[in-house]
Enzyme design. Structure first.
Site, PDB file in Angstrom:
ATOM      1  N   ARG A 217      -7.559  -1.025  -6.842  1.00 44.72           N
ATOM      2  CA  ARG A 217      -7.887   0.119  -5.968  1.00 44.72           C
ATOM      3  C   ARG A 217      -8.053   1.367  -6.852  1.00 44.72           C
ATOM      4  O   ARG A 217      -7.267   1.562  -7.781  1.00 44.72           O
ATOM      5  CB  ARG A 217      -6.796   0.369  -4.912  1.00 44.72           C
ATOM      6  CG  ARG A 217      -6.756  -0.695  -3.822  1.00 44.72           C
ATOM      7  CD  ARG A 217      -5.823  -0.295  -2.691  1.00 44.72           C
ATOM      8  NE  ARG A 217      -6.455   0.609  -1.751  1.00 44.72           N
ATOM      9  CZ  ARG A 217      -5.790   1.220  -0.760  1.00 44.72           C
ATOM     10  NH1 ARG A 217      -4.493   1.048  -0.616  1.00 44.72           N
ATOM     11  NH2 ARG A 217      -6.420   2.021   0.075  1.00 44.72           N
TER      12      ARG A 217
ATOM     13  N   ASN B 282      -5.911  12.198   0.070  1.00 42.90           N
ATOM     14  CA  ASN B 282      -5.000  11.385   0.895  1.00 42.90           C
ATOM     15  C   ASN B 282      -5.849  10.632   1.917  1.00 42.90           C
ATOM     16  O   ASN B 282      -7.073  10.798   1.987  1.00 42.90           O
ATOM     17  CB  ASN B 282      -3.942  12.263   1.571  1.00 42.90           C
ATOM     18  CG  ASN B 282      -2.841  11.433   2.204  1.00 42.90           C
ATOM     19  OD1 ASN B 282      -2.293  10.525   1.571  1.00 42.90           O
ATOM     20  ND2 ASN B 282      -2.502  11.697   3.459  1.00 42.90           N
ATOM     21  N   LYS B 283      -5.207   9.812   2.704  1.00 41.99           N
ATOM     22  CA  LYS B 283      -5.888   8.944   3.667  1.00 41.99           C
ATOM     23  C   LYS B 283      -6.951   9.705   4.460  1.00 41.99           C
ATOM     24  O   LYS B 283      -6.744  10.854   4.857  1.00 41.99           O
ATOM     25  CB  LYS B 283      -4.832   8.348   4.597  1.00 41.99           C
ATOM     26  CG  LYS B 283      -5.314   7.410   5.667  1.00 41.99           C
ATOM     27  CD  LYS B 283      -6.200   6.281   5.178  1.00 41.99           C
ATOM     28  CE  LYS B 283      -5.630   5.494   4.024  1.00 41.99           C
ATOM     29  NZ  LYS B 283      -6.661   4.600   3.404  1.00 41.99           N
TER      30      LYS B 283
ATOM     31  N   ASP C  62      -2.406  10.581  -2.498  1.00 45.53           N
ATOM     32  CA  ASP C  62      -2.742   9.516  -3.462  1.00 45.53           C
ATOM     33  C   ASP C  62      -3.075  10.077  -4.838  1.00 45.53           C
ATOM     34  O   ASP C  62      -2.967   9.381  -5.843  1.00 45.53           O
ATOM     35  CB  ASP C  62      -3.907   8.677  -2.944  1.00 45.53           C
ATOM     36  CG  ASP C  62      -3.405   7.762  -1.845  1.00 45.53           C
ATOM     37  OD1 ASP C  62      -3.235   8.238  -0.713  1.00 45.53           O
ATOM     38  OD2 ASP C  62      -3.111   6.594  -2.144  1.00 45.53           O
TER      39      ASP C  62
ATOM     40  N   ARG D 290       0.856  -1.186   0.000  1.00 44.68           N
ATOM     41  CA  ARG D 290       0.000   0.000   0.000  1.00 44.68           C
ATOM     42  C   ARG D 290       0.892   1.236   0.000  1.00 44.68           C
ATOM     43  O   ARG D 290       2.107   1.151   0.135  1.00 44.68           O
ATOM     44  CB  ARG D 290      -1.022   0.000   1.160  1.00 44.68           C
ATOM     45  CG  ARG D 290      -0.614  -0.577   2.469  1.00 44.68           C
ATOM     46  CD  ARG D 290       0.206   0.261   3.420  1.00 44.68           C
ATOM     47  NE  ARG D 290      -0.072   1.652   3.415  1.00 44.68           N
ATOM     48  CZ  ARG D 290       0.850   2.566   3.574  1.00 44.68           C
ATOM     49  NH1 ARG D 290       2.132   2.226   3.736  1.00 44.68           N
ATOM     50  NH2 ARG D 290       0.561   3.838   3.566  1.00 44.68           N
ATOM     51  N   GLY D 291       0.233   2.405  -0.126  1.00 43.74           N
ATOM     52  CA  GLY D 291       0.982   3.635  -0.328  1.00 43.74           C
ATOM     53  C   GLY D 291       1.099   3.828  -1.837  1.00 43.74           C
ATOM     54  O   GLY D 291       1.481   2.882  -2.563  1.00 43.74           O
ATOM     55  N   ALA D 292       0.744   5.025  -2.306  1.00 41.67           N
ATOM     56  CA  ALA D 292       0.583   5.228  -3.755  1.00 41.67           C
ATOM     57  C   ALA D 292       1.799   4.796  -4.590  1.00 41.67           C
ATOM     58  O   ALA D 292       1.646   4.013  -5.539  1.00 41.67           O
ATOM     59  CB  ALA D 292       0.208   6.691  -4.017  1.00 41.67           C
TER      60      ALA D 292
ATOM     61  N   GLN E 286      -2.540   2.746   9.807  1.00 41.10           N
ATOM     62  CA  GLN E 286      -1.239   2.845   9.122  1.00 41.10           C
ATOM     63  C   GLN E 286      -0.249   3.689   9.918  1.00 41.10           C
ATOM     64  O   GLN E 286       0.957   3.467   9.842  1.00 41.10           O
ATOM     65  CB  GLN E 286      -1.415   3.454   7.726  1.00 41.10           C
ATOM     66  CG  GLN E 286      -2.085   2.549   6.711  1.00 41.10           C
ATOM     67  CD  GLN E 286      -3.585   2.746   6.674  1.00 41.10           C
ATOM     68  OE1 GLN E 286      -4.195   3.136   7.650  1.00 41.10           O
ATOM     69  NE2 GLN E 286      -4.188   2.477   5.532  1.00 41.10           N
TER      70      GLN E 286
HETATM   71  O1  MRU Z   1      -4.732   3.113   2.025  1.00 44.36           O
HETATM   72  P1  MRU Z   1      -3.266   3.383   1.961  1.00 44.36           P
HETATM   73  O2  MRU Z   1      -2.518   2.892   3.151  1.00 44.36           O
HETATM   74  O3  MRU Z   1      -2.657   2.882   0.659  1.00 44.36           O
HETATM   75  O4  MRU Z   1      -3.154   4.968   1.942  1.00 44.36           O
HETATM   76  C1  MRU Z   1      -1.894   5.544   1.806  1.00 44.36           C
HETATM   77  C2  MRU Z   1      -1.857   7.010   1.932  1.00 44.36           C
HETATM   78  O5  MRU Z   1      -2.862   7.654   2.090  1.00 44.36           O
HETATM   79  C3  MRU Z   1      -0.508   7.657   1.763  1.00 44.36           C
HETATM   80  O6  MRU Z   1      -0.450   8.855   2.474  1.00 44.36           O
HETATM   81  C4  MRU Z   1      -0.251   7.958   0.283  1.00 44.36           C
HETATM   82  O7  MRU Z   1      -0.502   6.842  -0.520  1.00 44.36           O
HETATM   83  C5  MRU Z   1       1.154   8.415   0.053  1.00 44.36           C
HETATM   84  S1  MRU Z   1       2.365   7.150   0.274  1.00 44.36           S
HETATM   85  C6  MRU Z   1       3.863   7.872  -0.108  1.00 44.36           C
END
Ligand code: MRU
Length: 357
Positions: free
Chosen positions: A100, A258-259, A248, A57-59, A207
């Site tokens: 996703r 973002n999250k 994201d 996970r994480g973009a 997270q």
């Molecule tokens: O649902 P996730 O854990 O994939 O969400 C991740 C985030 O919101 C991060 O802040 C974003 O992807 C940036 S990661 C460098």
């Protein structure tokens, strides 16, 4: 840009291709912080599930995993002409693209792999497969350099001893290396800046607690875990001088997805006069999406809020649950976007296009 990350060597790699076996190795982020275990991805279904279930996970990390996955899936094809291989490639690309919806890096990486496929027009299937492998490696290596540059630009905005609040995890395990929002923190740490980091736990999937607190603690960074609803008090008490978050998808007008919970942090930061910085590689900036209202926000299952990871249910059975995984922070709340091409200030509509010139 000079490599000043002394800590880089010890950083864990969350996504890698096992070159000998041609398999994808992923750090299983759902097992952290209790277990540091790796998955060997062999099928497209496994890859899809790993992305959907946030094992990776994480973009940026999602984009890298998708690129390697697309290579591995295409490699399995028995097609004996370029055109037949392209038909198979497109099917695999479409399938991975359904895993996703919000992080644009997923689609950015898949499109970049397709551009490479098309560049190899007319070549033998094996040559095209080799080119795809090379492209996926490029995507991973570039992300490392991008994060390093974001670290340098980000650090130029911070001062030694500052308290920094972050939300979710935009660290080394969310990228090829260093992270985006955590890159300036790692770089500052290597220069003895002595930052004090406040990590929001980030409900419902934690997270911040499971991943950010874990990776910063592993790196000996001074990190304090807080519940999401404590951000206001730590700001009011003067413990936070800057907020750094990842993203994201950034729309053309500078609105940022973002999250879930990020927009609330931005509103609080504005109230307390604290700068709110978004670390955004160009692979996350989507000029084709005009505003935040056009960003597809992922909705996830009710059990993530009511039962997941609890010994007993934490909500009455059958209660209605609303579980958007991301929110959009209005561009008016974003002090600056920190990219690998420099720091972008408002007006974003105008200034974001300049970093793509
Ligand atoms: O649902 P996730 O854990 O994939 O969400 C991740 C985030 O919101 C991060 O802040 C974003 O992807 C940036 S990661 C460098």
């Amino acid at each position: 840009m000079k490599n000043t990350f002394e800590m880089g060597a010890t950083m864990i790699q969350a996504v890698a291709l096992n070159d000998e076996e041609d398999t994808l190795i992923l750090l299983d982020q759902t097992k952290l912080p209790n277990e540091k275990s790796f998955l060997e991805i062999k099928t497209m279904k496994d890859l899809w599930e790993a992305i959907f279930e946030l094992k990776v996970r994480g973009a940026p990390a999602i984009g890298i995993a998708a690129a390697y996955g697309l290579y591995l899936g295409t490699r399995e094809s028995k097609a004996d002409t370029y055109d037949a291989l392209y038909t198979d490639f497109k099917k695999i690309k479409a399938y991975i693209g359904t895993s996703r919806p919000t992080a644009v890096n997923l689609f950015w990486a898949l499109d970049r792999m397709e551009a490479r496929f098309l560049k190899e027009k007319g070549k033998a299937p094996q040559e095209v497969k080799d080119a795809l492998k090379e492209e996926a490696h490029h995507i991973r290596r570039e992300d490392e350099a991008v994060c390093e540059a974001i670290g340098e630009y980000g650090l130029s905005l911070l001062q030694p001893g500052w308290g920094i609040l972050t939300h979710c995890n935009a660290g080394t395990i969310a990228t090829a290396k260093y992270g985006t929002a955590l890159a300036p923190i790692y770089l500052g740490e290597s220069k003895r800046y002595g930052f004090k980091v406040y990590a929001d736990e980030t409900r419902p999937l934690l997270q911040g607690a499971r991943l950010t607190a874990w990776e910063l603690k592993e790196a000996n960074v001074d990190v304090t875990l807080i519940c999401d609803n404590m951000a206001s008090i730590v700001m009011k008490e003067g413990k936070v001088q800057a907020v750094l978050v990842g993203c994201d998808r950034v729309a053309a007008n500078g609105d940022v997805a973002n999250k879930i919970g990020t927009s609330g942090v931005a509103i609080l930061a504005k109230h307390y006069g604290i700068p709110f910085y978004v670390c955004a590689p160009r692979s996350t900036i989507d000029l084709k999406t005009p505003t935040g209202a056009d960003i597809h926000i992922e909705q996830r299952s009710a059990e993530e809020i009511s039962t997941k990871w609890y010994e007993k249910p934490m909500a009455p059975e059958g209660v209605k649950v609303y579980n958007p995984a991301f929110d959009v922070t209005d561009n008016s709340l974003v002090t600056a976007l920190i990219t690998e091409k420099g720091i972008v200030y408002p007006p974003y509509q105008e200034n974001l296009t300049k970093i793509f010139e």
